[in-house]
Enzyme design. Structure first.
Site, PDB file in Angstrom:
ATOM      1  N   HIS A 146       0.835  -1.198   0.000  1.00 27.49           N
ATOM      2  CA  HIS A 146       0.000   0.000   0.000  1.00 27.49           C
ATOM      3  C   HIS A 146       0.879   1.260   0.000  1.00 27.49           C
ATOM      4  O   HIS A 146       0.662   2.186  -0.793  1.00 27.49           O
ATOM      5  CB  HIS A 146      -0.915  -0.034   1.233  1.00 27.49           C
ATOM      6  CG  HIS A 146      -1.717   1.204   1.461  1.00 27.49           C
ATOM      7  ND1 HIS A 146      -3.038   1.317   1.074  1.00 27.49           N
ATOM      8  CD2 HIS A 146      -1.398   2.380   2.049  1.00 27.49           C
ATOM      9  CE1 HIS A 146      -3.485   2.515   1.409  1.00 27.49           C
ATOM     10  NE2 HIS A 146      -2.510   3.182   2.005  1.00 27.49           N
ATOM     11  N   GLU A 147       1.876   1.285   0.874  1.00 29.99           N
ATOM     12  CA  GLU A 147       2.732   2.476   0.976  1.00 29.99           C
ATOM     13  C   GLU A 147       3.592   2.657  -0.275  1.00 29.99           C
ATOM     14  O   GLU A 147       3.761   3.775  -0.764  1.00 29.99           O
ATOM     15  CB  GLU A 147       3.616   2.391   2.233  1.00 29.99           C
ATOM     16  CG  GLU A 147       2.842   2.320   3.553  1.00 29.99           C
ATOM     17  CD  GLU A 147       1.873   3.487   3.750  1.00 29.99           C
ATOM     18  OE1 GLU A 147       2.146   4.589   3.249  1.00 29.99           O
ATOM     19  OE2 GLU A 147       0.824   3.290   4.391  1.00 29.99           O
ATOM     20  N   HIS A 150       1.549   4.208  -3.021  1.00 30.46           N
ATOM     21  CA  HIS A 150       1.449   5.678  -2.908  1.00 30.46           C
ATOM     22  C   HIS A 150       2.651   6.340  -3.596  1.00 30.46           C
ATOM     23  O   HIS A 150       2.497   7.334  -4.301  1.00 30.46           O
ATOM     24  CB  HIS A 150       1.479   6.103  -1.437  1.00 30.46           C
ATOM     25  CG  HIS A 150       0.145   6.097  -0.739  1.00 30.46           C
ATOM     26  ND1 HIS A 150      -0.983   6.695  -1.259  1.00 30.46           N
ATOM     27  CD2 HIS A 150      -0.223   5.598   0.473  1.00 30.46           C
ATOM     28  CE1 HIS A 150      -1.986   6.549  -0.395  1.00 30.46           C
ATOM     29  NE2 HIS A 150      -1.559   5.882   0.654  1.00 30.46           N
ATOM     30  N   GLU A 212      -6.127   6.716  -1.316  1.00 28.14           N
ATOM     31  CA  GLU A 212      -6.151   5.520  -0.465  1.00 28.14           C
ATOM     32  C   GLU A 212      -6.672   4.306  -1.229  1.00 28.14           C
ATOM     33  O   GLU A 212      -6.096   3.232  -1.151  1.00 28.14           O
ATOM     34  CB  GLU A 212      -7.004   5.762   0.783  1.00 28.14           C
ATOM     35  CG  GLU A 212      -6.365   6.698   1.793  1.00 28.14           C
ATOM     36  CD  GLU A 212      -4.907   6.377   2.037  1.00 28.14           C
ATOM     37  OE1 GLU A 212      -4.593   5.214   2.343  1.00 28.14           O
ATOM     38  OE2 GLU A 212      -4.073   7.266   1.885  1.00 28.14           O
TER      39      GLU A 212
HETATM   40 ZN   LIG Z   1      -2.435   5.232   2.547  1.00 29.05          ZN
END
Ligand SMILES: [Zn+2]
Length: 289
Positions: A146-147, A150, A212
């Site tokens: 997830h990070e 980003h 997100e």
């Molecule tokens: Zn996030």
């Protein structure tokens, strides 16, 4: 994410203060005109970003150096090895799928906070406080994925571009609304205040949710290609959603409502499972943390 924005923005005004001259505004407008609109991998969403990768990655490196200098590192050899190998596998998956060409590095910081982030350029920081929620390697791969997503999707640059644009627009507005003696009337102040508030709520907040969902979806592909069962991502975010008692970590506050997140994560599982099928090696849930 918020960490990154704070790092990028700092306490310093980004250079578009209200007292700047019209010349500055023209330069600003030219920058906007020259700005490229890139598209986000896998979602195809067009994003507005006028911050170069080299500038962004330099800021990421600077922020990482600060973390390395200031934050204590975890001494546990086993945990460090696990975090390093999961990060390496996720980074390799991101390179195999989207080729960001980052200089990857990971640091396990001894801090009792459920947090992790990936700075622009590929420097990953994991706080020890998130490990109980990760529970196993696959859970850790979900958060790192997830990070990393980003960073690969350049969400930091996009948010910084939005923030600077907003500030530029307000500067322009104040120049137009100034009286002959160069002061703002009280009505003009009111208008600008309302615009500032409206623009922040209207642009920046919904975007953070878009980011997100994108990071969830792309991160799920990365963890799957890294050889971790992507179904664990849904379970991991369920565990994270159970953190309700204050203090709520700041980075959670921009995270979307739990039910919608779970629904979208479950929806995107089919794609992720295809990547899992094609993973060079499969580890299932991996070791327990
Ligand atoms: Zn996030």
């Amino acid at each position: 994410m918020n960490y990154l924005i704070n790092q990028l923005m700092g306490n310093k005004p980004p250079g578009w203060g209200l007292s700047r001259t019209a010349g500055r505004i023209i330069v600003f407008a030219l920058v906007l005109l020259a700005a490229a609109c890139a598209s986000v991998p896998h979602t195809g969403r067009r994003q507005f970003n006028f911050i170069s990768d080299s500038r962004l990655n330099a800021l990421g490196l600077q922020a990482y150096k600060e973390v390395v200098e200031k934050e204590p590192v975890v001494k546990d050899k086993r945990l460090t090895e696990i975090v390093e190998r999961v990060a390496k596998r996720v980074a390799e998956a991101a390179e195999a799928i989207d080729k960001p060409g980052f200089q990857w590095e990971v640091r396990l910081v001894d801090k009792d906070e459920p947090n992790a982030f990936c700075l622009p350029g590929g420097k990953i920081v994991v706080y020890s406080g998130i490990l109980p929620y990760a529970k196993n390697e696959a859970g850790l791969a979900a958060i790192i994925g997830h990070e990393v997503a980003h960073a690969v999707a350049r969400h930091g640059a996009e948010r910084l571009s939005q923030a600077l644009t907003l500030q530029g627009a307000l500067t322009l507005g104040s120049e137009i609304l100034k009286t002959k003696d160069g002061k703002l009337t009280s009505k003009a102040r009111l208008i600008l205040g309302a615009l500032g508030l409206g623009a922040t709520v209207g642009i920046v907040l919904p975007y953070s949710r878009v980011h997100e969902f994108e990071a969830d979806r792309i991160g799920q592909l990365y963890m799957a290609r890294a050889g971790y069962d992507p179904k664990e991502s849904v379970r991991f975010w369920t565990r994270m959603s159970q953190i309700k008692k204050p203090p709520i970590p700041e980075w959670l506050s921009t995270h979307p409502a739990d039910e919608e997140r779970m629904r979208k994560l479950t929806e995107s599982l089919r794609d992720a499972l295809n990547y899992y099928e094609e993973a060079p090696a499969k580890f299932g849930h991996g070791s327990l943390l």
